[in-house]
Design a protein around this motif. Sequence first.
Motif, PDB file in Angstrom:
ATOM      1  N   ASP A  13       0.843  -1.190   0.000  1.00 35.33           N
ATOM      2  CA  ASP A  13       0.000   0.000   0.000  1.00 35.33           C
ATOM      3  C   ASP A  13       0.885   1.250   0.000  1.00 35.33           C
ATOM      4  OD1 ASP A  13      -1.787   2.054   0.451  1.00 35.33           O
ATOM      5  OD2 ASP A  13      -2.766   1.097   2.164  1.00 35.33           O
ATOM      6  N   PRO A  14       0.934   1.987  -1.115  1.00 38.81           N
ATOM      7  CA  PRO A  14       1.798   3.170  -1.168  1.00 38.81           C
ATOM      8  C   PRO A  14       1.372   4.272  -0.199  1.00 38.81           C
ATOM      9  CG  PRO A  14       0.438   3.030  -3.143  1.00 38.81           C
ATOM     10  CD  PRO A  14       0.203   1.772  -2.355  1.00 38.81           C
ATOM     11  N   ALA A  15       0.167   4.196   0.330  1.00 36.71           N
ATOM     12  CA  ALA A  15      -0.304   5.192   1.294  1.00 36.71           C
ATOM     13  C   ALA A  15       0.191   4.896   2.710  1.00 36.71           C
ATOM     14  CB  ALA A  15      -1.832   5.256   1.282  1.00 36.71           C
ATOM     15  N   HIS A  16       0.786   3.713   2.910  1.00 38.69           N
ATOM     16  CA  HIS A  16       1.269   3.323   4.241  1.00 38.69           C
ATOM     17  C   HIS A  16       2.673   2.737   4.130  1.00 38.69           C
ATOM     18  CE1 HIS A  16      -3.123   3.406   4.752  1.00 38.69           C
ATOM     19  NE2 HIS A  16      -2.794   3.931   5.908  1.00 38.69           N
ATOM     20  N   VAL A  17       3.635   3.597   3.826  1.00 39.08           N
ATOM     21  CA  VAL A  17       5.018   3.172   3.631  1.00 39.08           C
ATOM     22  C   VAL A  17       5.690   2.978   4.994  1.00 39.08           C
ATOM     23  CG1 VAL A  17       7.252   3.813   2.659  1.00 39.08           C
ATOM     24  CG2 VAL A  17       5.148   4.391   1.443  1.00 39.08           C
ATOM     25  N   GLU A  18       6.248   1.765   5.207  1.00 36.71           N
ATOM     26  CA  GLU A  18       6.960   1.455   6.438  1.00 36.71           C
ATOM     27  C   GLU A  18       8.155   0.565   6.095  1.00 36.71           C
ATOM     28  OE1 GLU A  18       3.587   0.834   9.754  1.00 36.71           O
ATOM     29  OE2 GLU A  18       3.267  -0.269   7.890  1.00 36.71           O
ATOM     30  N   ASN A  19       9.250   0.743   6.820  1.00 36.68           N
ATOM     31  CA  ASN A  19      10.405  -0.126   6.612  1.00 36.68           C
ATOM     32  C   ASN A  19      10.317  -1.308   7.579  1.00 36.68           C
ATOM     33  OD1 ASN A  19      11.472   0.667   9.148  1.00 36.68           O
ATOM     34  ND2 ASN A  19      12.542   2.401   8.208  1.00 36.68           N
ATOM     35  N   ASN A  20      11.256  -2.233   7.477  1.00 32.99           N
ATOM     36  CA  ASN A  20      11.208  -3.434   8.322  1.00 32.99           C
ATOM     37  C   ASN A  20      11.279  -3.108   9.804  1.00 32.99           C
ATOM     38  OD1 ASN A  20      10.739  -5.275   6.344  1.00 32.99           O
ATOM     39  ND2 ASN A  20      12.814  -6.094   6.271  1.00 32.99           N
ATOM     40  N   ALA A  21      12.069  -2.109  10.187  1.00 26.81           N
ATOM     41  CA  ALA A  21      12.169  -1.729  11.598  1.00 26.81           C
ATOM     42  C   ALA A  21      10.822  -1.213  12.111  1.00 26.81           C
ATOM     43  CB  ALA A  21      13.259  -0.679  11.795  1.00 26.81           C
ATOM     44  N   GLN A  22      10.126  -0.436  11.299  1.00 23.61           N
ATOM     45  CA  GLN A  22       8.813   0.071  11.690  1.00 23.61           C
ATOM     46  C   GLN A  22       7.789  -1.061  11.778  1.00 23.61           C
ATOM     47  OE1 GLN A  22       8.855   2.927   8.459  1.00 23.61           O
ATOM     48  NE2 GLN A  22       8.661   4.613   9.927  1.00 23.61           N
ATOM     49  N   LEU A  23       7.853  -2.004  10.836  1.00 22.90           N
ATOM     50  CA  LEU A  23       6.951  -3.148  10.864  1.00 22.90           C
ATOM     51  C   LEU A  23       7.225  -4.012  12.098  1.00 22.90           C
ATOM     52  CD1 LEU A  23       6.996  -4.100   7.090  1.00 22.90           C
ATOM     53  CD2 LEU A  23       5.083  -3.093   8.342  1.00 22.90           C
ATOM     54  N   GLN A  24       8.493  -4.181  12.455  1.00 22.08           N
ATOM     55  CA  GLN A  24       8.853  -4.949  13.648  1.00 22.08           C
ATOM     56  C   GLN A  24       8.325  -4.255  14.905  1.00 22.08           C
ATOM     57  OE1 GLN A  24      10.378  -8.006  13.859  1.00 22.08           O
ATOM     58  NE2 GLN A  24      10.119  -7.937  16.074  1.00 22.08           N
ATOM     59  N   ALA A  25       8.460  -2.938  14.967  1.00 20.46           N
ATOM     60  CA  ALA A  25       7.959  -2.180  16.115  1.00 20.46           C
ATOM     61  C   ALA A  25       6.441  -2.303  16.221  1.00 20.46           C
ATOM     62  CB  ALA A  25       8.378  -0.712  16.007  1.00 20.46           C
ATOM     63  N   LYS A  26       5.751  -2.269  15.080  1.00 14.65           N
ATOM     64  CA  LYS A  26       4.292  -2.426  15.082  1.00 14.65           C
ATOM     65  C   LYS A  26       3.919  -3.818  15.577  1.00 14.65           C
ATOM     66  CE  LYS A  26       2.040  -1.164  11.325  1.00 14.65           C
ATOM     67  NZ  LYS A  26       1.309  -1.212  10.030  1.00 14.65           N
ATOM     68  N   TYR A  27       4.652  -4.838  15.106  1.00 12.30           N
ATOM     69  CA  TYR A  27       4.433  -6.210  15.556  1.00 12.30           C
ATOM     70  C   TYR A  27       4.580  -6.302  17.079  1.00 12.30           C
ATOM     71  CZ  TYR A  27       5.950 -10.875  16.907  1.00 12.30           C
ATOM     72  OH  TYR A  27       6.112 -12.058  17.569  1.00 12.30           O
ATOM     73  N   GLU A  28       5.649  -5.733  17.613  1.00 13.60           N
ATOM     74  CA  GLU A  28       5.887  -5.792  19.052  1.00 13.60           C
ATOM     75  C   GLU A  28       4.786  -5.082  19.835  1.00 13.60           C
ATOM     76  OE1 GLU A  28       9.927  -4.380  19.533  1.00 13.60           O
ATOM     77  OE2 GLU A  28      10.717  -6.080  18.402  1.00 13.60           O
ATOM     78  N   LYS A  29       4.304  -3.977  19.326  1.00 16.83           N
ATOM     79  CA  LYS A  29       3.209  -3.241  19.973  1.00 16.83           C
ATOM     80  C   LYS A  29       1.922  -4.066  19.950  1.00 16.83           C
ATOM     81  CE  LYS A  29       0.690   1.107  19.699  1.00 16.83           C
ATOM     82  NZ  LYS A  29       0.523   2.364  18.976  1.00 16.83           N
ATOM     83  N   LEU A  30       1.634  -4.715  18.815  1.00 17.90           N
ATOM     84  CA  LEU A  30       0.434  -5.550  18.713  1.00 17.90           C
ATOM     85  C   LEU A  30       0.511  -6.737  19.667  1.00 17.90           C
ATOM     86  CD1 LEU A  30      -0.031  -5.573  14.836  1.00 17.90           C
ATOM     87  CD2 LEU A  30      -1.594  -4.542  16.501  1.00 17.90           C
ATOM     88  N   MET A  31       1.680  -7.350  19.777  1.00 15.31           N
ATOM     89  CA  MET A  31       1.840  -8.499  20.668  1.00 15.31           C
ATOM     90  C   MET A  31       1.734  -8.090  22.131  1.00 15.31           C
ATOM     91  SD  MET A  31       1.956 -11.064  18.694  1.00 15.31           S
ATOM     92  CE  MET A  31       0.892 -10.122  17.610  1.00 15.31           C
ATOM     93  N   ALA A  32       2.265  -6.922  22.475  1.00 15.94           N
ATOM     94  CA  ALA A  32       2.161  -6.433  23.857  1.00 15.94           C
ATOM     95  C   ALA A  32       0.709  -6.154  24.225  1.00 15.94           C
ATOM     96  CB  ALA A  32       3.005  -5.156  24.020  1.00 15.94           C
ATOM     97  N   ALA A  33      -0.072  -5.691  23.267  1.00 13.63           N
ATOM     98  CA  ALA A  33      -1.491  -5.394  23.528  1.00 13.63           C
ATOM     99  C   ALA A  33      -2.301  -6.667  23.754  1.00 13.63           C
ATOM    100  CB  ALA A  33      -2.078  -4.608  22.363  1.00 13.63           C
ATOM    101  N   LYS A  34      -1.826  -7.795  23.240  1.00  8.89           N
ATOM    102  CA  LYS A  34      -2.540  -9.066  23.409  1.00  8.89           C
ATOM    103  C   LYS A  34      -2.320  -9.670  24.795  1.00  8.89           C
ATOM    104  CE  LYS A  34      -2.980 -10.651  18.668  1.00  8.89           C
ATOM    105  NZ  LYS A  34      -2.740 -11.769  17.760  1.00  8.89           N
ATOM    106  N   ARG A  35      -1.325  -9.196  25.500  1.00  6.10           N
ATOM    107  CA  ARG A  35      -1.001  -9.778  26.811  1.00  6.10           C
ATOM    108  C   ARG A  35      -1.946  -9.326  27.871  1.00  6.10           C
ATOM    109  NH1 ARG A  35       5.182  -8.524  26.055  1.00  6.10           N
ATOM    110  NH2 ARG A  35       5.615 -10.092  24.526  1.00  6.10           N
TER     111      ARG A  35
END
Length: 84
Positions: free
Chosen positions: A62-84
Motif C-alpha cells: 500500500d503506497p499510502a502506508h510506507v513502512e520499513n522493516n524496523a517500523q513493521l517490527q515495532a508495530k508487531y511488538e506493539k500488537l503483541m504487547a497489547a494481546k497480553r
Amino acid sequence: MALLITDECINCDVCEPECPNDAISQGDTIYEIDPNKCTECVGHYDTPQCVEVCPVDCIPKDPAHVENNAQLQAKYEKLMAAKR
C-alpha cells in the motif's frame, strides 16, 4: 509498508484466516486490510501469508502506508504487547 487488497479480489476467503494479526476482514464488497494491524507478517513469517495464498495476486504493498522493516517490527511488538 502495509498491504492492501485491490478490487481484483474474488472474495475466495483464503486470506483472512492466514493473517496472524487479524488485519484482514470482509469489507462492503471485497476483503480489506487494516494498515494499523498489518505488519506484512514481520515477526511471524518471512513472507506475507495473504500474498502467498491469494489465487489472483491482488495484494500489493500500500503506497499510502510506507513502512520499513524496523517500523513493521515495532508495530508487531506493539500488537503483541497489547494481546497480553
